[in-house]
Design a protein around this motif. Structure first.
Motif, PDB file in Angstrom:
ATOM      1  N   VAL A  26       0.848  -1.198   0.000  1.00 13.84           N
ATOM      2  CA  VAL A  26       0.000   0.000   0.000  1.00 13.84           C
ATOM      3  C   VAL A  26       0.882   1.247   0.000  1.00 13.84           C
ATOM      4  CG1 VAL A  26      -1.626   1.352   1.402  1.00 13.84           C
ATOM      5  CG2 VAL A  26      -2.029  -1.080   1.029  1.00 13.84           C
ATOM      6  N   TYR A  27       1.925   1.233   0.826  1.00 12.11           N
ATOM      7  CA  TYR A  27       2.848   2.366   0.876  1.00 12.11           C
ATOM      8  C   TYR A  27       3.540   2.567  -0.479  1.00 12.11           C
ATOM      9  CZ  TYR A  27       6.469   5.552   2.429  1.00 12.11           C
ATOM     10  OH  TYR A  27       7.275   6.639   2.552  1.00 12.11           O
ATOM     11  N   ILE A  28       4.006   1.483  -1.075  1.00 15.77           N
ATOM     12  CA  ILE A  28       4.677   1.581  -2.377  1.00 15.77           C
ATOM     13  C   ILE A  28       3.695   2.073  -3.440  1.00 15.77           C
ATOM     14  CG2 ILE A  28       5.813   0.243  -4.216  1.00 15.77           C
ATOM     15  CD1 ILE A  28       7.530   0.868  -1.699  1.00 15.77           C
ATOM     16  N   GLY A  29       2.459   1.612  -3.407  1.00 16.61           N
ATOM     17  CA  GLY A  29       1.449   2.092  -4.356  1.00 16.61           C
ATOM     18  C   GLY A  29       1.192   3.587  -4.206  1.00 16.61           C
ATOM     19  N   CYS A  30       1.113   4.053  -2.965  1.00 17.17           N
ATOM     20  CA  CYS A  30       0.920   5.491  -2.719  1.00 17.17           C
ATOM     21  C   CYS A  30       2.134   6.289  -3.181  1.00 17.17           C
ATOM     22  CB  CYS A  30       0.639   5.743  -1.247  1.00 17.17           C
ATOM     23  SG  CYS A  30      -0.960   5.151  -0.688  1.00 17.17           S
ATOM     24  N   ALA A  31       3.329   5.760  -2.943  1.00 17.62           N
ATOM     25  CA  ALA A  31       4.550   6.446  -3.379  1.00 17.62           C
ATOM     26  C   ALA A  31       4.614   6.503  -4.904  1.00 17.62           C
ATOM     27  CB  ALA A  31       5.783   5.747  -2.815  1.00 17.62           C
ATOM     28  N   PHE A  32       4.236   5.423  -5.561  1.00 16.83           N
ATOM     29  CA  PHE A  32       4.208   5.398  -7.028  1.00 16.83           C
ATOM     30  C   PHE A  32       3.205   6.428  -7.557  1.00 16.83           C
ATOM     31  CE2 PHE A  32       2.726   3.785 -11.115  1.00 16.83           C
ATOM     32  CZ  PHE A  32       3.925   3.554 -11.764  1.00 16.83           C
ATOM     33  N   ALA A  33       2.028   6.470  -6.939  1.00 19.50           N
ATOM     34  CA  ALA A  33       1.012   7.451  -7.340  1.00 19.50           C
ATOM     35  C   ALA A  33       1.516   8.877  -7.111  1.00 19.50           C
ATOM     36  CB  ALA A  33      -0.277   7.206  -6.564  1.00 19.50           C
ATOM     37  N   ALA A  34       2.275   9.094  -6.046  1.00 18.82           N
ATOM     38  CA  ALA A  34       2.835  10.427  -5.780  1.00 18.82           C
ATOM     39  C   ALA A  34       3.842  10.817  -6.859  1.00 18.82           C
ATOM     40  CB  ALA A  34       3.490  10.458  -4.402  1.00 18.82           C
ATOM     41  N   LEU A  35       4.643   9.857  -7.322  1.00 26.38           N
ATOM     42  CA  LEU A  35       5.580  10.150  -8.413  1.00 26.38           C
ATOM     43  C   LEU A  35       4.846  10.502  -9.701  1.00 26.38           C
ATOM     44  CD1 LEU A  35       8.407   7.493  -7.968  1.00 26.38           C
ATOM     45  CD2 LEU A  35       8.616   9.961  -7.753  1.00 26.38           C
ATOM     46  N   VAL A  36       3.816   9.740 -10.022  1.00 29.29           N
ATOM     47  CA  VAL A  36       3.032  10.016 -11.233  1.00 29.29           C
ATOM     48  C   VAL A  36       2.366  11.385 -11.126  1.00 29.29           C
ATOM     49  CG1 VAL A  36       1.025   9.295 -12.593  1.00 29.29           C
ATOM     50  CG2 VAL A  36       2.657   7.590 -11.796  1.00 29.29           C
ATOM     51  N   ALA A  37       1.704  11.637  -9.993  1.00 23.96           N
ATOM     52  CA  ALA A  37       1.022  12.918  -9.804  1.00 23.96           C
ATOM     53  C   ALA A  37       2.016  14.083  -9.837  1.00 23.96           C
ATOM     54  CB  ALA A  37       0.258  12.913  -8.486  1.00 23.96           C
ATOM     55  N   GLY A  38       3.160  13.923  -9.207  1.00 21.16           N
ATOM     56  CA  GLY A  38       4.176  14.972  -9.228  1.00 21.16           C
ATOM     57  C   GLY A  38       4.672  15.256 -10.636  1.00 21.16           C
ATOM     58  N   GLY A  39       4.862  14.204 -11.422  1.00 22.96           N
ATOM     59  CA  GLY A  39       5.283  14.389 -12.815  1.00 22.96           C
ATOM     60  C   GLY A  39       4.233  15.103 -13.647  1.00 22.96           C
ATOM     61  N   ILE A  40       2.973  14.720 -13.470  1.00 20.13           N
ATOM     62  CA  ILE A  40       1.884  15.360 -14.220  1.00 20.13           C
ATOM     63  C   ILE A  40       1.745  16.821 -13.811  1.00 20.13           C
ATOM     64  CG2 ILE A  40      -0.627  15.369 -14.541  1.00 20.13           C
ATOM     65  CD1 ILE A  40      -0.470  12.267 -14.391  1.00 20.13           C
ATOM     66  N   ILE A  41       1.817  17.088 -12.520  1.00 16.53           N
ATOM     67  CA  ILE A  41       1.708  18.476 -12.046  1.00 16.53           C
ATOM     68  C   ILE A  41       2.876  19.313 -12.560  1.00 16.53           C
ATOM     69  CG2 ILE A  41       1.803  19.915  -9.969  1.00 16.53           C
ATOM     70  CD1 ILE A  41       0.197  17.681  -8.562  1.00 16.53           C
ATOM     71  N   THR A  42       4.071  18.737 -12.569  1.00 19.60           N
ATOM     72  CA  THR A  42       5.231  19.462 -13.105  1.00 19.60           C
ATOM     73  C   THR A  42       5.040  19.767 -14.582  1.00 19.60           C
ATOM     74  OG1 THR A  42       6.685  18.428 -11.483  1.00 19.60           O
ATOM     75  CG2 THR A  42       7.735  19.378 -13.425  1.00 19.60           C
ATOM     76  N   ALA A  43       4.531  18.800 -15.326  1.00 20.11           N
ATOM     77  CA  ALA A  43       4.277  19.022 -16.753  1.00 20.11           C
ATOM     78  C   ALA A  43       3.256  20.133 -16.962  1.00 20.11           C
ATOM     79  CB  ALA A  43       3.799  17.721 -17.407  1.00 20.11           C
ATOM     80  N   ARG A  44       2.221  20.163 -16.141  1.00 20.54           N
ATOM     81  CA  ARG A  44       1.208  21.220 -16.268  1.00 20.54           C
ATOM     82  C   ARG A  44       1.748  22.571 -15.817  1.00 20.54           C
ATOM     83  NH1 ARG A  44      -4.436  18.300 -14.548  1.00 20.54           N
ATOM     84  NH2 ARG A  44      -4.521  16.961 -16.374  1.00 20.54           N
ATOM     85  N   THR A  45       2.598  22.566 -14.816  1.00 19.96           N
ATOM     86  CA  THR A  45       3.166  23.825 -14.321  1.00 19.96           C
ATOM     87  C   THR A  45       3.958  24.527 -15.415  1.00 19.96           C
ATOM     88  OG1 THR A  45       3.321  22.955 -12.074  1.00 19.96           O
ATOM     89  CG2 THR A  45       4.701  24.847 -12.600  1.00 19.96           C
ATOM     90  N   PHE A  46       4.739  23.751 -16.152  1.00 16.61           N
ATOM     91  CA  PHE A  46       5.591  24.331 -17.184  1.00 16.61           C
ATOM     92  C   PHE A  46       5.009  24.193 -18.582  1.00 16.61           C
ATOM     93  CE2 PHE A  46       8.366  23.296 -13.593  1.00 16.61           C
ATOM     94  CZ  PHE A  46       8.801  24.584 -13.310  1.00 16.61           C
TER      95      PHE A  46
END
Length: 132
Positions: A26-46
């Motif tokens: 569960v922790y690894i799944g949440c961490a993976f989702a955080a990486l995906v979300a962070g990447g998407i947010i970074t892409a939208r930011t720039f």
């Protein structure tokens, strides 16, 4: 080994209700989702194009630090998500939400120090007060 600071235990303590193997995944799944979300947010930011956003996400997941943070269950993916969301909301002028996401970096205060210096130099007093 245990890589999470003691004061961050309150965030992961609900995982103690699960069996150890399930809690880990569960922790690894949440961490993976955080990486995906962070990447998407970074892409939208720039405002990256779709191919550039895919390249960014690929670079994130093929980077050794991301792999290691997932392998040994570190907090780095959540810090990346907090920093990405901070930049997103700061760029859009929403200092309150920017401060909320930046406060995630309080899990590892040494990561927050350079940003705090930047905010002090830029005289962003409201944002600094909201973080504290």
């Amino acid at each position: 080994a245990y890589y999470i600071p003691p004061f961050a235990n309150c965030f992961i303590s609900p995982l103690a209700l699960l069996p150890p193997e399930a809690a880990y995944w569960v922790y690894i799944g949440c961490a993976f989702a955080a990486l995906v979300a962070g990447g998407i947010i970074t892409a939208r930011t720039f405002k990256l194009t779709a191919p550039a956003a895919l390249l960014l996400l690929s670079a994130i997941f093929f980077a050794a630090p991301a792999f290691e943070s997932l392998k040994i269950a570190q907090l780095a993916p959540f810090l990346f998500l907090g920093l990405s969301a901070f930049l997103y909301f700061l760029k859009r002028g929403n200092e309150t939400l920017a401060a909320v996401f930046l406060s995630i970096l309080l899990l590892k205060p040494q990561e927050l120090l350079p940003i705090a210096v930047y905010l002090l130099a830029g005289r962003r007093w409201k944002l600094l007060l909201l973080i504290s």
